[in-house]
Enzyme design. Sequence first.
Site, mmCIF file in Angstrom:
data_model
loop_
_atom_site.group_PDB
_atom_site.id
_atom_site.type_symbol
_atom_site.label_atom_id
_atom_site.label_comp_id
_atom_site.label_asym_id
_atom_site.label_seq_id
_atom_site.Cartn_x
_atom_site.Cartn_y
_atom_site.Cartn_z
ATOM 1 N N GLY A 363 0.905 -1.107 0.141
ATOM 2 C CA GLY A 363 0.134 0.049 -0.124
ATOM 3 C C GLY A 363 0.881 1.344 0.103
ATOM 4 O O GLY A 363 0.343 2.514 0.047
ATOM 5 N N ARG A 527 16.574 11.522 -1.558
ATOM 6 C CA ARG A 527 15.770 11.791 -2.696
ATOM 7 C C ARG A 527 14.513 11.239 -2.533
ATOM 8 O O ARG A 527 14.297 9.901 -2.192
ATOM 9 C CB ARG A 527 16.495 11.090 -4.004
ATOM 10 C CG ARG A 527 15.691 11.189 -5.193
ATOM 11 C CD ARG A 527 15.628 12.530 -5.792
ATOM 12 N NE ARG A 527 16.626 12.846 -6.453
ATOM 13 C CZ ARG A 527 17.180 12.515 -7.867
ATOM 14 N NH1 ARG A 527 16.454 11.607 -8.430
ATOM 15 N NH2 ARG A 527 18.274 12.917 -8.307
ATOM 16 N N ILE A 528 13.287 11.926 -2.896
ATOM 17 C CA ILE A 528 11.986 11.413 -2.897
ATOM 18 C C ILE A 528 11.492 11.056 -4.139
ATOM 19 O O ILE A 528 11.542 11.854 -5.096
ATOM 20 C CB ILE A 528 11.093 12.597 -2.247
ATOM 21 C CG1 ILE A 528 11.563 12.919 -0.701
ATOM 22 C CG2 ILE A 528 9.602 11.977 -2.121
ATOM 23 C CD1 ILE A 528 11.527 11.845 0.272
ATOM 24 N N PRO A 531 6.769 11.997 -4.637
ATOM 25 C CA PRO A 531 6.425 13.093 -3.705
ATOM 26 C C PRO A 531 5.040 12.774 -3.011
ATOM 27 O O PRO A 531 4.621 12.995 -1.927
ATOM 28 C CB PRO A 531 6.516 14.619 -4.417
ATOM 29 C CG PRO A 531 7.553 14.300 -5.471
ATOM 30 C CD PRO A 531 7.341 12.911 -5.940
ATOM 31 N N GLN A 537 2.705 8.828 2.759
ATOM 32 C CA GLN A 537 3.319 7.627 3.857
ATOM 33 C C GLN A 537 3.640 8.604 5.016
ATOM 34 O O GLN A 537 3.054 7.907 6.312
ATOM 35 C CB GLN A 537 4.686 7.158 3.199
ATOM 36 C CG GLN A 537 4.556 5.885 2.539
ATOM 37 C CD GLN A 537 3.911 5.018 2.964
ATOM 38 O OE1 GLN A 537 4.259 4.320 3.879
ATOM 39 N NE2 GLN A 537 2.478 4.427 2.490
ATOM 40 N N GLY A 601 14.260 5.752 1.222
ATOM 41 C CA GLY A 601 12.734 5.228 1.731
ATOM 42 C C GLY A 601 12.410 5.723 2.923
ATOM 43 O O GLY A 601 12.614 6.292 3.879
ATOM 44 N N GLU A 604 8.284 4.817 7.903
ATOM 45 C CA GLU A 604 8.039 4.619 9.502
ATOM 46 C C GLU A 604 8.649 6.059 10.263
ATOM 47 O O GLU A 604 8.188 6.400 11.329
ATOM 48 C CB GLU A 604 9.052 3.390 9.859
ATOM 49 C CG GLU A 604 8.212 2.184 9.572
ATOM 50 C CD GLU A 604 9.302 1.063 9.536
ATOM 51 O OE1 GLU A 604 9.089 0.289 10.284
ATOM 52 O OE2 GLU A 604 10.119 0.910 8.474
HETATM 53 MO MO1 MOS Z 1 7.621 -2.664 9.143
HETATM 54 S S1 MOS Z 1 7.256 -2.902 11.174
HETATM 55 O O1 MOS Z 1 9.297 -2.924 9.195
HETATM 56 O O2 MOS Z 1 6.281 -3.275 8.457
#
Ligand code: MOS
Length: 643
Positions: A363, A527-528, A531, A537, A601, A604
């Site tokens: 996703g 680098r994105i 965007p 995210q 990347g 998180e």
């Molecule tokens: Mo994430 S907790 O590395 O899916």
Amino acid sequence: MCRAADTFETAKAAADAVRVTYSKNKPNVESDLKADDDPAVIETTYGPEHRLQSERGDAEAAFASAPVKLDQTYVTPSETHNPIELQGATAIWDASKLTLYEESQAIFNMRSVLAQMFGLPKENVRVITKFVGSGFGSKLWPWTHCPLAAAAARQLGKPVKLVLSRKMTFQTAGHRARTQQRVRLGATPEGKLVSLLHDYVYERSMLDNYHENCGEATSYHYSVPNLRVKFGRAKRNIGTPSDMRGPGAVPGLYATESAMNELADQLKIDPVRLRVLNEPKIDEGLGIPFSSRHYLECLELGAEKFGWSKRTPEVGSMKRDGLTLGWGMAGASWIAARFAAEANFELRDDGTARVACGTQDIGTGTYTILAQLASLKAGVPLDKVEVALGDTSLPEGPVSGGSMATGSVVPAVFDAADNAIASLLTIATTTPGSPFEKQKPDDLAFETGRIFVKAGAPAGGIPFADLLRRANLRLVTGSGKSEATFGEKKPKFSTHSFGCHFVEVTWQPEIARLRVNRVVTVIDAGRIINPLAGRNQIEGAVVMGIGMALLEHTSYDPQNGAPINSNLADYIVAVNADVPSIDVHFLDYPDKVINQLGARGIGEIGLAGFAAAITAAVHHATGVRVRELPVKIEDLLTSSILS
Ligand code: MOS
């Protein structure tokens, strides 16, 4: 001998008929976490770990003699991932070959586990995951339903689909471990850190050894000569904790960033300034330079976009439209690295390209990113690119975890494309009737989908599809791969992403209503590539951060140890009504240590530090310091700030 029922009704009736006798013990779900008596080095799911995680100088002594001290304990609750799509597997056998459809974040690991459990060669197991309706880490690793579905299908001789109920996912599909973290900061009156002690304990199940690495960011985030990070574990009668978005660093940074905010208040220094004062030149934990760190620029831009200079620090001092405002901020960080990856690249005689990699799109936009990479290399528009992923019959791709999928696939895809292009140029020089028949491949170039003489321009060349047709070839293909950097023993650079959050809450003491009103987040993640997907995210992570700070917690029943609020009515996550406008900015400095594009990347990092920004804003508005998440209304009823 186990038997599988052949209808759902039979299975249900059989399950209801089972009478179990067992001796009863009182489950231990005690919320206060004291470290068990573990050795100095423990085995964990991430390999052996030293409980003394990081140490420099003499942190205890420096703390004892520090002119300014802060000593606080921060608690984060058990949290349960609640992707809307439940965990489920569909298993199909064809003689001794197993195919499993599963919403997995890691199909190749799933294949290895199933092959091992069923005693099959790996090539006899195929795992397919075309789409994932979110995972947040709950779908990283195989859970019990996967082999159960496979075993039942084998016994029945027909396909079996097994979907967990929401209630089951609270017990058997992992959760974020409860943590209890003592942070001690020693500083000079001017705000220079002299000591940092981070001692944390996390819960684990009786049988598993998942490591919640709360100390990951502690050793490098700020400059401090004396530091010690140490952890312990406490066994509880619960399902095993596992990775949940930003595992380790997210609870860890909640504690350390909260401590920084409290220290700033104690010193009467602006919290942004306290961070600026303690900016490190290198990663002091590892003693190596950062590949790319622009944390100060994040803070500067965030403060500017938010209007931070207008803040008055006194509790309850800021008002608007009859509401009390609270402003808070915090820093963020998350590891960046690459997993090993392989990819395949095709240029086809109809002018299309295909890129294949056995990774997953959870996703986050992996299909789109791969199409962008292929379009860039093949010089064809996005709608002429086919992307294949989510199948173990494809080249082995990385886990969709750790925010590392994008960074990992870039070099593998580029390598595969370069190899396909090299073959194409050889074909150009060897095909009878090709305009380049007399040339050497080295004299040719490939750009914007055209082969041309290096000395000339693309317009003077021909499209690759024309050459392939002339050569009577359907396609030309190339394979590529890249090595892992994750877990390197002696890295040359400390590779991390950085960021910060600025948050405004509104507080209505008359009705004890707290709302998150405004968020500015700045992210330095290299680098994105996309965007739009990138911003999405970070927005999603911020939404999850609102849940972490104000809503989410899994409660265990002391009577039987089971999660009490194991449904979406009682386990409350942030929804649209809880979420204000979120202003996301990217710095966009390429990090070439990670890959050619410089993309680290994301996913998180948007959650890291966010809860600390909220609790600081809550304190600014209400005067209440909450150190155990989530912030509850009842915590705020003691607020002395009346309208
Ligand atoms: Mo994430 S907790 O590395 O899916």
